[in-house]
Design a protein around this motif. Structure first.
Motif, short mmCIF file in Angstrom:
data_model
loop_
_atom_site.label_atom_id
_atom_site.label_comp_id
_atom_site.label_asym_id
_atom_site.label_seq_id
_atom_site.Cartn_x
_atom_site.Cartn_y
_atom_site.Cartn_z
N SER A 124 -12.93 41.81 -18.27
CA SER A 124 -11.91 40.77 -18.17
C SER A 124 -10.55 41.38 -17.86
O SER A 124 -10.33 42.58 -18.05
CB SER A 124 -11.82 39.95 -19.46
OG SER A 124 -11.31 40.75 -20.51
N GLU A 184 -6.83 40.00 -18.89
CA GLU A 184 -6.05 38.97 -19.59
C GLU A 184 -4.79 39.59 -20.18
O GLU A 184 -4.84 40.70 -20.73
CB GLU A 184 -6.87 38.35 -20.71
CG GLU A 184 -8.07 37.56 -20.24
CD GLU A 184 -8.90 37.01 -21.39
OE1 GLU A 184 -8.36 36.87 -22.51
OE2 GLU A 184 -10.08 36.72 -21.17
N GLU A 235 -3.92 43.14 -19.62
CA GLU A 235 -4.81 44.16 -20.16
C GLU A 235 -6.15 44.10 -19.43
O GLU A 235 -6.67 43.02 -19.16
CB GLU A 235 -5.05 43.97 -21.66
CG GLU A 235 -3.88 44.43 -22.49
CD GLU A 235 -4.30 44.76 -23.92
OE1 GLU A 235 -3.47 45.40 -24.59
OE2 GLU A 235 -5.40 44.40 -24.36
N THR A 239 -10.05 44.99 -19.66
CA THR A 239 -11.11 45.28 -20.62
C THR A 239 -12.34 45.73 -19.86
O THR A 239 -12.78 45.05 -18.92
CB THR A 239 -11.44 44.05 -21.48
OG1 THR A 239 -10.23 43.63 -22.15
CG2 THR A 239 -12.50 44.37 -22.52
N LYS A 267 -16.37 47.67 -20.26
CA LYS A 267 -17.50 48.02 -21.12
C LYS A 267 -18.11 49.29 -20.55
O LYS A 267 -18.49 49.32 -19.38
CB LYS A 267 -18.53 46.90 -21.16
CG LYS A 267 -19.63 47.12 -22.16
CD LYS A 267 -20.50 45.88 -22.26
CE LYS A 267 -21.47 46.02 -23.40
NZ LYS A 267 -22.24 44.79 -23.59
N THR A 285 -16.49 48.79 -25.80
CA THR A 285 -15.52 47.98 -25.08
C THR A 285 -14.12 48.54 -25.33
O THR A 285 -13.78 48.85 -26.47
CB THR A 285 -15.58 46.51 -25.55
OG1 THR A 285 -16.91 46.02 -25.33
CG2 THR A 285 -14.61 45.64 -24.79
N HIS A 286 -13.35 48.70 -24.26
CA HIS A 286 -11.99 49.21 -24.36
C HIS A 286 -11.06 48.28 -23.61
O HIS A 286 -11.35 47.86 -22.49
CB HIS A 286 -11.87 50.61 -23.72
CG HIS A 286 -12.71 51.64 -24.38
ND1 HIS A 286 -12.31 52.35 -25.49
CD2 HIS A 286 -13.95 52.10 -24.09
CE1 HIS A 286 -13.25 53.20 -25.84
NE2 HIS A 286 -14.27 53.06 -25.01
N SER A 287 -9.92 47.96 -24.22
CA SER A 287 -8.86 47.20 -23.55
C SER A 287 -7.68 48.14 -23.33
O SER A 287 -7.23 48.80 -24.27
CB SER A 287 -8.43 46.01 -24.39
OG SER A 287 -9.47 45.05 -24.42
#
Length: 143
Positions: free
Chosen positions: A111, A113, A116, A118, A120, A126-128
């Protein structure tokens, strides 16, 4: 208006989106590259049509001093990501990027948003990461 915004309007008039413009040298030639995208991909005929639209504009407002060659193409399956919009268009694709703190990330964009990104990773983590902290990014394709 800027040259890039004029080019953007022209390519949008034929159903394409402007991805990026770049000037670079290759084999002692200066190249002005216009990268365009479209849902389902970009055809050679669409690149030719965009070239015919953009070329007269560049005769009046050259992108660089001196001689250059205009190239209109798709940014390709593996491409640099420079803007938030580039990341948003790459949701579901594999990316690799580094941050200004020298951290490296590799995974699928999940994503985009609030500025940021994000992702996987292959390990399922998962990292933002704030967009402003990304120094270099590109998509890649696993064959």
């Amino acid at each position: 208006m800027s040259l890039e915004s004029d080019i953007k309007k022209m390519v949008e008039s034929i159903g394409l989106s402007l991805y990026d413009t770049a000037v670079f040298n290759e084999n002692e030639n200066t190249i002005f590259r216009v990268s365009v995208t479209a849902p389902g991909g970009v055809s050679l005929d669409q690149c030719v049509e965009a070239t015919h639209l953009i070329s007269p504009l560049l005769d009046v407002t050259p992108p660089v001093g001196g001689e250059y060659r205009l190239e209109v193409s798709s940014p390709g399956i593996e491409r640099k990501l420079k803007t938030l919009d580039h990341f948003a268009q790459s949701i579901g694709e594999k990316v690799v990027f580094s941050t200004v703190n020298k951290e490296k990330f590799d995974g699928e964009v999940v994503s985009v948003e609030n500025e940021e990104i994000t992702i996987k990773t292959k390990e399922g983590e998962t990292h933002s990461v704030p967009f402003r902290s990304i120094s270099k990014a590109k998509t890649y394709f696993e064959w």
